[in-house]
Design a protein around this motif. Structure first.
Motif, short mmCIF file in Angstrom:
data_model
loop_
_atom_site.label_atom_id
_atom_site.label_comp_id
_atom_site.label_asym_id
_atom_site.label_seq_id
_atom_site.Cartn_x
_atom_site.Cartn_y
_atom_site.Cartn_z
N ASP A 149 -2.57 -6.71 4.81
CA ASP A 149 -1.11 -6.67 4.79
C ASP A 149 -0.62 -7.20 3.44
O ASP A 149 -0.84 -8.36 3.10
N HIS A 150 0.07 -6.33 2.67
CA HIS A 150 0.58 -6.72 1.36
C HIS A 150 1.98 -7.31 1.43
O HIS A 150 2.50 -7.77 0.40
N LEU A 151 2.61 -7.27 2.60
CA LEU A 151 3.97 -7.77 2.75
C LEU A 151 3.99 -9.17 3.37
O LEU A 151 4.74 -10.04 2.92
N ILE A 152 3.21 -9.38 4.43
CA ILE A 152 3.08 -10.70 5.04
C ILE A 152 1.58 -11.00 5.10
O ILE A 152 0.85 -10.35 5.85
N GLN A 202 4.27 -13.93 -5.70
CA GLN A 202 4.83 -12.78 -6.42
C GLN A 202 4.26 -11.51 -5.79
O GLN A 202 3.37 -11.53 -4.96
N GLY A 203 4.79 -10.36 -6.24
CA GLY A 203 4.25 -9.09 -5.79
C GLY A 203 4.92 -8.60 -4.53
O GLY A 203 6.02 -8.99 -4.19
N GLY A 204 4.19 -7.72 -3.81
CA GLY A 204 4.77 -7.10 -2.63
C GLY A 204 5.53 -5.85 -3.01
O GLY A 204 5.54 -5.41 -4.16
N ALA A 205 6.18 -5.23 -2.03
CA ALA A 205 6.93 -4.02 -2.27
C ALA A 205 8.09 -4.30 -3.23
O ALA A 205 8.78 -5.31 -3.12
N VAL A 206 8.30 -3.38 -4.17
CA VAL A 206 9.35 -3.56 -5.17
C VAL A 206 10.71 -3.74 -4.53
O VAL A 206 11.53 -4.55 -4.97
N ILE A 207 10.97 -2.97 -3.46
CA ILE A 207 12.29 -3.03 -2.85
C ILE A 207 12.61 -4.43 -2.33
O ILE A 207 13.75 -4.90 -2.43
N PHE A 208 11.61 -5.16 -1.83
CA PHE A 208 11.86 -6.52 -1.34
C PHE A 208 12.05 -7.49 -2.50
O PHE A 208 12.82 -8.45 -2.38
N GLN A 209 11.38 -7.26 -3.62
CA GLN A 209 11.61 -8.09 -4.79
C GLN A 209 13.05 -7.94 -5.29
O GLN A 209 13.70 -8.91 -5.66
N ILE A 210 13.56 -6.71 -5.27
CA ILE A 210 14.94 -6.46 -5.70
C ILE A 210 15.92 -7.07 -4.71
O ILE A 210 16.93 -7.67 -5.10
N SER A 232 3.04 0.41 0.75
CA SER A 232 2.51 -0.96 0.78
C SER A 232 2.25 -1.40 2.22
O SER A 232 1.28 -2.11 2.49
N ALA A 233 3.10 -0.97 3.14
CA ALA A 233 2.98 -1.39 4.53
C ALA A 233 1.82 -0.71 5.24
O ALA A 233 1.11 -1.34 6.03
N PHE A 234 1.64 0.57 4.97
CA PHE A 234 0.65 1.34 5.73
C PHE A 234 -0.76 1.25 5.17
O PHE A 234 -1.73 1.49 5.88
N VAL A 235 -0.90 0.95 3.87
CA VAL A 235 -2.19 0.95 3.18
C VAL A 235 -2.72 2.38 3.04
O VAL A 235 -3.03 2.84 1.94
N ASP A 236 -2.85 3.09 4.16
CA ASP A 236 -3.28 4.50 4.12
C ASP A 236 -2.06 5.35 3.76
O ASP A 236 -1.22 5.65 4.61
N GLU A 237 -1.96 5.75 2.49
CA GLU A 237 -0.77 6.43 2.01
C GLU A 237 -0.57 7.81 2.63
O GLU A 237 0.54 8.34 2.61
N TYR A 239 -7.47 -7.23 11.76
CA TYR A 239 -7.80 -5.83 11.55
C TYR A 239 -8.14 -5.58 10.07
O TYR A 239 -7.25 -5.41 9.25
N PRO A 240 -9.43 -5.57 9.74
CA PRO A 240 -9.82 -5.28 8.35
C PRO A 240 -9.38 -3.87 7.94
O PRO A 240 -9.44 -2.92 8.75
N GLY A 241 -8.93 -3.73 6.70
CA GLY A 241 -8.53 -2.44 6.19
C GLY A 241 -7.19 -1.94 6.70
O GLY A 241 -6.81 -0.80 6.44
N VAL A 242 -6.48 -2.80 7.42
CA VAL A 242 -5.20 -2.41 8.03
C VAL A 242 -4.08 -3.23 7.39
O VAL A 242 -4.27 -4.40 7.05
N GLY A 243 -2.91 -2.60 7.25
CA GLY A 243 -1.78 -3.23 6.60
C GLY A 243 -0.80 -3.86 7.57
O GLY A 243 -1.18 -4.48 8.57
N HIS A 244 0.48 -3.63 7.30
CA HIS A 244 1.58 -4.35 7.93
C HIS A 244 1.96 -3.81 9.31
O HIS A 244 2.64 -4.49 10.06
N VAL A 245 1.53 -2.60 9.64
CA VAL A 245 1.99 -1.96 10.89
C VAL A 245 0.81 -1.42 11.69
O VAL A 245 0.62 -0.21 11.81
N PRO A 246 -0.02 -2.29 12.27
CA PRO A 246 -1.18 -1.82 13.03
C PRO A 246 -0.82 -0.85 14.14
O PRO A 246 -1.60 0.06 14.45
#
Length: 318
Positions: free
Chosen positions: A266-269, A173-181, A206-211, A289-296
């Protein structure tokens, strides 16, 4: 009482209808999009199936070739930092897949990882590039490893950046709302024609982590490209089309030197998928990559590009 209830239902319906109409957004013509987003490096080629592909061919004309493939709803611009950093040493080809960026394609173009992989083969053929290292992020990573299986003779190396491909567990469950929809057919029907900027912004955060990296200009770019003629139909079709799923048996056939790069946050994959790619592909190298999200390549472009360069000079082109 029944009459009052009927009036209430009609009032609610009217409010929903007015809200729906207020959110409707028409297509944006390619002339407007090209005026805003095309740059001096943008080039176009015509490919089978009515595809008019935008690509960039930068860096060292006689150098080793890197082909970079973007993720879902993204574009060639995702690789701008890597192209800038790596172009003094390599020839860098980035492209927009059908349904993305400035590439034009019929709304019913049969988009899936297989057709995208074959289109990458056709595009590189047209550009006179017979062998190269192929890198892909997210959905583009799925295209990249699928290419490695479909066109192994073309590949000098494979780079998977937070790549897609493993089937998510049913309990996930979870992840970006748009993908859940988008996983729901009703949700896809609702999103197809309305303003999705708030959902796009949430997905990018969600992808970048650093907003702080999710700027209004970035959100506008994703939103604008999604509204190119035919793009929304292709993006929605990608949610239901056929796709090859990763497995240890399937990936064991990949023979190209492989680098797996994956953000631990990475909150997406999930990072576990990156570990699975590294275990499944013979001889693969994993960089976490610690502290890094979906798009290093966008969140930490200098570090990730340096890691790629070091791997290429050690494992592929010593």
């Amino acid at each position: 009482m029944i009459k009052g209830l009927g009036i209430l239902v009609l009032a609610v319906f009217a409010i929903v209808l007015v809200g729906w109409l207020a959110l409707l957004r028409p297509d944006i013509g390619y002339d407007r999009l090209e005026a805003k987003y095309a740059d001096a490096a943008s080039r176009y080629i015509d490919l089978p199936g009515g595809v008019h592909m935008r690509y960039r061919d930068q860096g060292q004309a006689g150098g080793h070739v890197l082909v970079l493939v973007h993720g879902f709803s993204a574009s060639a611009q995702d690789w701008d930092d890597w192209a800038r950093i790596l172009s003094p040493r390599y020839r860098i080809i980035t492209l927009d897949l059908p349904g993305h960026g400035l590439t034009r394609a019929p709304a019913r173009w049969p988009a899936n990882t297989d057709s995208y992989a074959d289109l990458v083969a056709q595009a590189t053929d047209r550009l006179g590039v017979k062998s190269f290292v192929l890198a892909g992020n997210s959905m583009g990573g799925g295209v990249a490893w699928d290419f490695a299986l479909r066109h192994p003779d073309r590949l000098q190396g494979l780079v998977l950046v937070d790549a897609a491909g493993w089937a998510p567990p049913k309990s996930q469950q979870g992840g970006a709302v748009i993908f859940q929809i988008l996983r729901n057919p009703v949700g896809r029907a609702i999103l197809r024609d309305i303003d999705t900027k708030p959902l796009i912004a949430q997905g990018l955060k969600s992808a970048f982590v650093d907003e702080k990296l999710v700027t209004p200009a970035l959100v506008d770019r994703y939103s604008d490209f999604a509204r190119a003629p035919g793009h929304r139909a292709i993006l929605m079709a990608l949610q239901t089309g056929d796709r090859r799923e990763a497995s240890y048996a399937v990936l064991a056939a990949i023979k190209a030197p492989t680098l797996v790069m994956h953000g631990r946050d990475d909150h997406l994959i999930p990072f576990a998928n990156g570990e699975a790619f590294a275990r499944a592909i013979p001889g693969a190298t994993l960089i976490a990559y610690p502290g890094v999200g979906h798009v290093p390549m966008e969140q930490i472009p200098d570090r990730s590009a340096a890691d790629l360069d070091a791997w290429l000079r050690t494992k592929v082109w010593p």
